[in-house]
Design an enzyme around this catalytic site. Structure first.
Site, PDB file in Angstrom:
ATOM      1  N   HIS A 196       0.839  -1.202   0.000  1.00  0.00           N
ATOM      2  CA  HIS A 196       0.000   0.000   0.000  1.00  0.00           C
ATOM      3  C   HIS A 196       0.875   1.252   0.000  1.00  0.00           C
ATOM      4  O   HIS A 196       0.587   2.219  -0.714  1.00  0.00           O
ATOM      5  CB  HIS A 196      -0.925   0.002   1.216  1.00  0.00           C
ATOM      6  CG  HIS A 196      -1.645   1.290   1.410  1.00  0.00           C
ATOM      7  ND1 HIS A 196      -2.599   1.763   0.527  1.00  0.00           N
ATOM      8  CD2 HIS A 196      -1.540   2.232   2.384  1.00  0.00           C
ATOM      9  CE1 HIS A 196      -3.043   2.943   0.958  1.00  0.00           C
ATOM     10  NE2 HIS A 196      -2.418   3.244   2.081  1.00  0.00           N
TER      11      HIS A 196
ATOM     12  N   ASP B 250       2.219   1.757  -3.427  1.00  0.00           N
ATOM     13  CA  ASP B 250       1.154   2.225  -4.305  1.00  0.00           C
ATOM     14  C   ASP B 250       0.891   3.715  -4.067  1.00  0.00           C
ATOM     15  O   ASP B 250       0.753   4.492  -5.015  1.00  0.00           O
ATOM     16  CB  ASP B 250      -0.119   1.415  -4.047  1.00  0.00           C
ATOM     17  CG  ASP B 250      -1.257   1.823  -4.964  1.00  0.00           C
ATOM     18  OD1 ASP B 250      -1.039   1.887  -6.197  1.00  0.00           O
ATOM     19  OD2 ASP B 250      -2.361   2.071  -4.451  1.00  0.00           O
TER      20      ASP B 250
END
Length: 120
Positions: free
Chosen positions: A78, A81
């Site tokens: 995450h 990202d």
């Protein structure tokens, strides 16, 4: 289970990338007001923050390639990202500054020409 170092690195990436996003959004607001000097200053701050985030990511990946244990982490994925999304936003904002500076200069030139021609 996620090791503490990876979790801390992921959170630092998210923190710095988030700060970069705030500066990027401030730059876009400055563009709306044709304040390109402020926009560029905010983009410099955004870049400084995204570089910090990228360094943490690079160091974490380098450590894993050098043999440090590294399990898959949804949190770290995450963070990566988030980093890449905001990096893309920064690149677009940089281009927008150039586009709107050019547009603003062309518009000023046209307005000046109209003044000179007496079409106020």
């Amino acid at each position: 289970m996620l090791d503490e170092k990876t979790a801390q690195n992921a959170m630092q990436i998210i923190l710095h990338a988030g700060d970069a996003r705030v500066h990027c959004m401030n730059a876009l607001k400055a563009i709306e007001n044709s304040n390109f000097t402020e926009a560029k200053e905010e983009m410099k701050r955004a870049n400084d923050e995204i570089v910090k985030a990228h360094r943490i990511q690079t160091n974490t990946i380098s450590a894993e390639t050098q043999g440090e244990a590294g399990d898959y982490s949804v949190l770290f994925a995450h963070a990566q990202d988030t980093l890449m999304t905001i990096y893309s936003e920064i690149n677009i904002a940089k281009r927008m500054i150039k586009i709107f500076e050019t547009f603003d200069a062309r518009l000023a030139k046209l307005e000046q020409k109209e003044k000179e021609d007496g079409h106020e």
